[in-house]
Design a protein around this motif. Structure first.
Motif, short mmCIF file in Angstrom:
data_model
loop_
_atom_site.label_atom_id
_atom_site.label_comp_id
_atom_site.label_asym_id
_atom_site.label_seq_id
_atom_site.Cartn_x
_atom_site.Cartn_y
_atom_site.Cartn_z
N PHE A 54 -5.89 1.44 -5.93
CA PHE A 54 -6.43 0.43 -5.03
C PHE A 54 -6.48 -0.96 -5.66
CE2 PHE A 54 -7.98 4.44 -3.26
CZ PHE A 54 -7.55 4.30 -1.95
N LEU A 111 0.83 -1.20 0.00
CA LEU A 111 0.00 0.00 0.00
C LEU A 111 0.87 1.26 0.00
CD1 LEU A 111 -2.86 1.11 0.05
CD2 LEU A 111 -2.77 1.06 2.56
N SER A 169 -6.31 -2.80 -12.75
CA SER A 169 -6.42 -1.33 -12.78
C SER A 169 -6.52 -0.77 -14.20
CB SER A 169 -5.21 -0.71 -12.08
OG SER A 169 -4.01 -1.06 -12.73
N SER A 171 -2.79 -2.15 -6.06
CA SER A 171 -2.19 -2.64 -4.82
C SER A 171 -2.80 -3.99 -4.42
CB SER A 171 -2.39 -1.62 -3.69
OG SER A 171 -1.74 -0.40 -4.00
N LEU A 172 -4.11 -4.13 -4.62
CA LEU A 172 -4.78 -5.39 -4.30
C LEU A 172 -4.22 -6.53 -5.14
CD1 LEU A 172 -7.04 -6.94 -2.84
CD2 LEU A 172 -8.58 -6.27 -4.70
#
Length: 344
Positions: free
Chosen positions: A174, A110, A218, A177-178
């Motif tokens: 997000f 993160l 993403s 990063s996931l």
């Protein structure tokens, strides 16, 4: 994602230059794939007939030079982006470390995503300029040079145009990063051994796999971002964008309504194919630059191998090693002026 392990035998300047040169080299070699990807995301006519046909149409209309449009500004962006990213990442990691200096993998990933957002904020106008360079026809250019491009966009469209689509960077961080986290927490199951036993080849494969998954998740956000960067009422054919929209949400709506949901992943093939050569060249070039620096610093016998110089303490930093050599050469073993001498 793929990263290079820090070597304390290099100075900070040497590490930064090695990373920068490796990034420039890998970006330049894989630029044709990046051009095809971005044209596919924007939706220019080059991408209407598939992946391979895009290369042919670009060559027919713009020649070989068309495959390296925007590469200069992309390389220029690399140095400030890397500097801001590394600085921000270190500060965020330091804030989230516990008393013994440990940070969880999720927090570290993160932190990397947030550092990327901050670095993008500082260099976003250059990314907009890169997109404009790529979508224009280099034989009939609207923009000439980086400074001219930034000045013209600012003069004709305002400051906000240089940051159009930036919120999508935040949204895309997000799922990115996931994706990294999902890959890295399952690596021990993939290889059937703990991470500290991974070989360099395994780490390379891990980086490519994480990059592939994270970028795929993403990707829709990047597609819309590129369309927003390219669209302008002052450009021919509105910048070559295949749909017209009034904002970020409307862009998603128009893309799905006119081209379908899967069109949000246009150019994914070029992006996926690019991953292995990009990171392969990045690591290889970094290691070559690193060997040259280690040879100059006196740790290895040749810039062509990692054979260590006999008798050299590899745990010493470059400045410490230089000072030790100087005092050994002068025979000043008992000098109290040296910090190394005092420590020993």
């Amino acid at each position: 994602m793929a990263s290079v392990k820090k070597d304390y035998r290099l100075t900070k300047t040497q590490s930064f230059m090695c990373i920068g040169f490796a990034g420039i080299f890998s970006k330049t070699v894989t630029s044709p794939l990046e051009v095809v990807k971005i044209k596919s995301q924007v939706g220019t006519f080059h991408s209407k007939n598939g992946f391979w046909q895009s290369f042919l149409l670009i060559y027919q209309h713009e020649g070989l030079r068309g495959f390296w449009k925007g590469n200069l500004v992309s390389c220029l962006r690399l140095f400030p982006f890397t500097a801001v990213h590394l600085t921000t990442y270190k500060k965020i990691v330091h804030l989230h470390m516990d008393e013994v200096g440990f940070i969880s993998q999720w927090r570290a990933i993160l932190a990397g995503g947030l550092a990327g957002v901050v670095a993008t904020l500082f260099t976003y106008p250059l990314e907009v300029a890169e997109t404009r360079f790529i979508v224009q026809n280099c034989r009939q250019p609207t923009y000439i040079g980086v400074a001219h491009t930034l000045a013209k966009i600012y003069r004709n469209e305002g400051l906000h145009a240089l940051y159009r689509g930036f919120p999508l960077t935040l949204l895309g961080a997000f799922p990115f990063s996931l994706g990294c986290y999902v890959v890295y927490v399952n690596l021990d199951k993939l290889w059937q051994e703990p991470p500290f036993r991974f070989t360099p080849l395994q780490n390379f494969i891990n980086g490519c796999l994480a990059a592939g998954v994270a970028q795929t998740l993403s990707y829709p956000f990047e597609t819309v971002k590129r369309k927003m960067q390219a669209q302008s009422a002052r450009l021919p054919h509105f910048g070559g964008v295949d749909v017209h929209f009034s904002g970020m949400i409307d862009c998603f709506v128009q893309v799905i309504r006119n081209n379908g949901v899967l069109s949000l992943w246009n150019g994914l093939a070029a992006n996926t194919i690019k991953i292995i050569p990009y990171f392969g060249l990045l690591f290889t070039c970094f290691e070559m630059c690193k060997q040259i620096c280690l040879y100059r610093n006196g740790y290895i016998v040749s810039p062509l191998s990692y054979k260590l110089v006999p008798g050299v303490d590899q745990s010493l930093g470059p400045y410490e090693l230089k000072e030790v050599k100087r005092y050994l050469r002068n025979g000043n073993f008992g000098s109290r002026e040296s910090s190394i001498g005092n420590r020993w």
